[in-house]
Write a protein that holds these residues in place. Structure first.
Motif, PDB file in Angstrom:
ATOM      1  N   VAL A  80       0.809  -1.219   0.000  1.00  0.00           N
ATOM      2  CA  VAL A  80       0.000   0.000   0.000  1.00  0.00           C
ATOM      3  C   VAL A  80       0.842   1.270   0.000  1.00  0.00           C
ATOM      4  N   ARG A  81       2.145   1.139   0.029  1.00  0.00           N
ATOM      5  CA  ARG A  81       3.028   2.312   0.059  1.00  0.00           C
ATOM      6  C   ARG A  81       2.852   3.150  -1.211  1.00  0.00           C
ATOM      7  N   ASP A  82       2.843   4.484  -1.065  1.00  0.00           N
ATOM      8  CA  ASP A  82       2.735   5.461  -2.165  1.00  0.00           C
ATOM      9  C   ASP A  82       1.415   5.363  -2.929  1.00  0.00           C
ATOM     10  N   ARG A  83       0.363   4.965  -2.276  1.00  0.00           N
ATOM     11  CA  ARG A  83      -0.955   4.905  -2.917  1.00  0.00           C
ATOM     12  C   ARG A  83      -1.877   5.923  -2.267  1.00  0.00           C
ATOM     13  N   SER A  84      -3.017   6.165  -2.909  1.00  0.00           N
ATOM     14  CA  SER A  84      -4.005   7.051  -2.300  1.00  0.00           C
ATOM     15  C   SER A  84      -4.687   6.305  -1.156  1.00  0.00           C
ATOM     16  N   VAL A  85      -5.299   7.051  -0.259  1.00  0.00           N
ATOM     17  CA  VAL A  85      -5.911   6.448   0.929  1.00  0.00           C
ATOM     18  C   VAL A  85      -7.041   5.482   0.567  1.00  0.00           C
ATOM     19  N   PRO A  86      -7.997   5.849  -0.323  1.00  0.00           N
ATOM     20  CA  PRO A  86      -9.064   4.883  -0.639  1.00  0.00           C
ATOM     21  C   PRO A  86      -8.530   3.615  -1.301  1.00  0.00           C
TER      22      PRO A  86
ATOM     23  N   ALA B   7      -8.081  12.711  -2.560  1.00  0.00           N
ATOM     24  CA  ALA B   7      -6.965  13.647  -2.701  1.00  0.00           C
ATOM     25  C   ALA B   7      -5.866  13.381  -1.680  1.00  0.00           C
ATOM     26  N   LEU B   8      -6.092  12.437  -0.772  1.00  0.00           N
ATOM     27  CA  LEU B   8      -5.094  12.136   0.252  1.00  0.00           C
ATOM     28  C   LEU B   8      -4.228  10.964  -0.190  1.00  0.00           C
ATOM     29  N   LYS B   9      -2.949  11.067   0.107  1.00  0.00           N
ATOM     30  CA  LYS B   9      -1.998  10.047  -0.306  1.00  0.00           C
ATOM     31  C   LYS B   9      -1.141   9.636   0.884  1.00  0.00           C
ATOM     32  N   LEU B  10      -0.742   8.370   0.903  1.00  0.00           N
ATOM     33  CA  LEU B  10       0.171   7.894   1.939  1.00  0.00           C
ATOM     34  C   LEU B  10       1.574   8.387   1.596  1.00  0.00           C
ATOM     35  N   LYS B  11       2.015   9.394   2.302  1.00  0.00           N
ATOM     36  CA  LYS B  11       3.336   9.950   2.028  1.00  0.00           C
ATOM     37  C   LYS B  11       4.428   9.050   2.595  1.00  0.00           C
ATOM     38  N   GLU B  12       4.185   8.516   3.787  1.00  0.00           N
ATOM     39  CA  GLU B  12       5.165   7.631   4.424  1.00  0.00           C
ATOM     40  C   GLU B  12       4.422   6.606   5.261  1.00  0.00           C
ATOM     41  N   ILE B  13       4.864   5.368   5.178  1.00  0.00           N
ATOM     42  CA  ILE B  13       4.344   4.320   6.050  1.00  0.00           C
ATOM     43  C   ILE B  13       5.530   3.435   6.395  1.00  0.00           C
ATOM     44  N   ARG B  14       5.733   3.240   7.705  1.00  0.00           N
ATOM     45  CA  ARG B  14       6.953   2.579   8.142  1.00  0.00           C
ATOM     46  C   ARG B  14       6.660   1.659   9.324  1.00  0.00           C
ATOM     47  N   ALA B  15       7.256   0.474   9.307  1.00  0.00           N
ATOM     48  CA  ALA B  15       7.133  -0.478  10.411  1.00  0.00           C
ATOM     49  C   ALA B  15       8.519  -0.683  11.012  1.00  0.00           C
ATOM     50  N   ASP B  16       8.708  -0.153  12.208  1.00  0.00           N
ATOM     51  CA  ASP B  16       9.983  -0.286  12.898  1.00  0.00           C
ATOM     52  C   ASP B  16       9.870  -1.337  13.991  1.00  0.00           C
TER      53      ASP B  16
ATOM     54  N   VAL C 219       2.463   6.209  10.188  1.00  0.00           N
ATOM     55  CA  VAL C 219       1.800   6.534   8.924  1.00  0.00           C
ATOM     56  C   VAL C 219       1.732   8.049   8.795  1.00  0.00           C
ATOM     57  N   VAL C 220       2.160   8.570   7.640  1.00  0.00           N
ATOM     58  CA  VAL C 220       2.052  10.000   7.345  1.00  0.00           C
ATOM     59  C   VAL C 220       1.172  10.146   6.110  1.00  0.00           C
ATOM     60  N   VAL C 221       0.105  10.942   6.252  1.00  0.00           N
ATOM     61  CA  VAL C 221      -0.840  11.187   5.166  1.00  0.00           C
ATOM     62  C   VAL C 221      -0.712  12.648   4.759  1.00  0.00           C
ATOM     63  N   ALA C 222      -0.682  12.905   3.446  1.00  0.00           N
ATOM     64  CA  ALA C 222      -0.563  14.273   2.952  1.00  0.00           C
ATOM     65  C   ALA C 222      -1.586  14.512   1.853  1.00  0.00           C
ATOM     66  N   VAL C 223      -1.941  15.784   1.682  1.00  0.00           N
ATOM     67  CA  VAL C 223      -2.837  16.161   0.594  1.00  0.00           C
ATOM     68  C   VAL C 223      -2.021  16.140  -0.685  1.00  0.00           C
ATOM     69  N   GLU C 224      -2.524  15.420  -1.673  1.00  0.00           N
ATOM     70  CA  GLU C 224      -1.801  15.280  -2.934  1.00  0.00           C
ATOM     71  C   GLU C 224      -1.878  16.585  -3.705  1.00  0.00           C
ATOM     72  N   GLU C 225      -0.730  17.141  -4.018  1.00  0.00           N
ATOM     73  CA  GLU C 225      -0.668  18.404  -4.748  1.00  0.00           C
ATOM     74  C   GLU C 225      -0.860  18.137  -6.236  1.00  0.00           C
ATOM     75  N   GLU C 226      -1.692  18.954  -6.854  1.00  0.00           N
ATOM     76  CA  GLU C 226      -1.901  18.843  -8.292  1.00  0.00           C
ATOM     77  C   GLU C 226      -0.705  19.448  -9.014  1.00  0.00           C
ATOM     78  N   ALA C 227      -0.180  18.746  -9.988  1.00  0.00           N
ATOM     79  CA  ALA C 227       0.949  19.261 -10.757  1.00  0.00           C
ATOM     80  C   ALA C 227       0.454  20.376 -11.676  1.00  0.00           C
ATOM     81  N   PRO C 228       1.141  21.517 -11.698  1.00  0.00           N
ATOM     82  CA  PRO C 228       0.697  22.600 -12.583  1.00  0.00           C
ATOM     83  C   PRO C 228       0.866  22.199 -14.049  1.00  0.00           C
ATOM     84  N   GLU C 229      -0.141  22.538 -14.833  1.00  0.00           N
ATOM     85  CA  GLU C 229      -0.083  22.185 -16.251  1.00  0.00           C
ATOM     86  C   GLU C 229       0.925  23.075 -16.958  1.00  0.00           C
ATOM     87  N   GLU C 230       1.659  22.476 -17.888  1.00  0.00           N
ATOM     88  CA  GLU C 230       2.667  23.239 -18.616  1.00  0.00           C
ATOM     89  C   GLU C 230       1.984  24.157 -19.626  1.00  0.00           C
TER      90      GLU C 230
END
Length: 121
Positions: free
Chosen positions: A24-30, A70-79, A107-118
């Motif tokens: 599930v690393r680097d995927r959206s929350v849903p 719009a939320l993405k798993l920015k970091e997920i770590r098992a120590d 677990v760190v969740v962040a709002v996924e930033e939209e890439a600006p269109e060129e």
């Protein structure tokens, strides 16, 4: 904007936990929650609860609701957490060690930033 959730002293080994979180690393929350719902491992419930806790922490910190898509798993770590040492009786009065491992999940969740269109040249 980002928020985190930490769950400590989970009674499961870090290796078993990492097998689940690597999917599930680097995927959206849903998408991550949908994957976890169909996995047979016992630790998926703990991982899902921690992801949801991070989402609610983000909503609580910023006093607004976010679209979960719009939320993405920015970091997920098992120590590795502390290991409980036990002994099992063996033949001839000897003892064999039993290691009951624990895990700290972050677990760190962040709002996924939209890439600006060129701009067209």
């Amino acid at each position: 904007m980002q928020a985190r959730a930490v769950r400590r002293h989970i009674r499961s080994s870090p290796l078993k936990m990492r097998r689940v979180i690597n999917l599930v690393r680097d995927r959206s929350v849903p998408e991550a929650v949908a994957i976890l719902d169909y996995m047979p491992q016992k630790v998926t419930g703990v991982v899902e609860k921690t992801i949801r806790s991070a989402v609610y922490n983000l909503m609580d910190q910023h006093d607004e609701r976010f679209d979960e898509g719009a939320l993405k798993l920015k970091e997920i770590r098992a120590d590795e957490g502390p290991t409980f040492q036990r002994h099992q009786a063996r033949a001839r009065g000897r003892a064999a060690p039993i290691r009951k491992r624990t895990t700290h999940l972050k677990v760190v969740v962040a709002v996924e930033e939209e890439a600006p269109e060129e701009a067209a040249a």
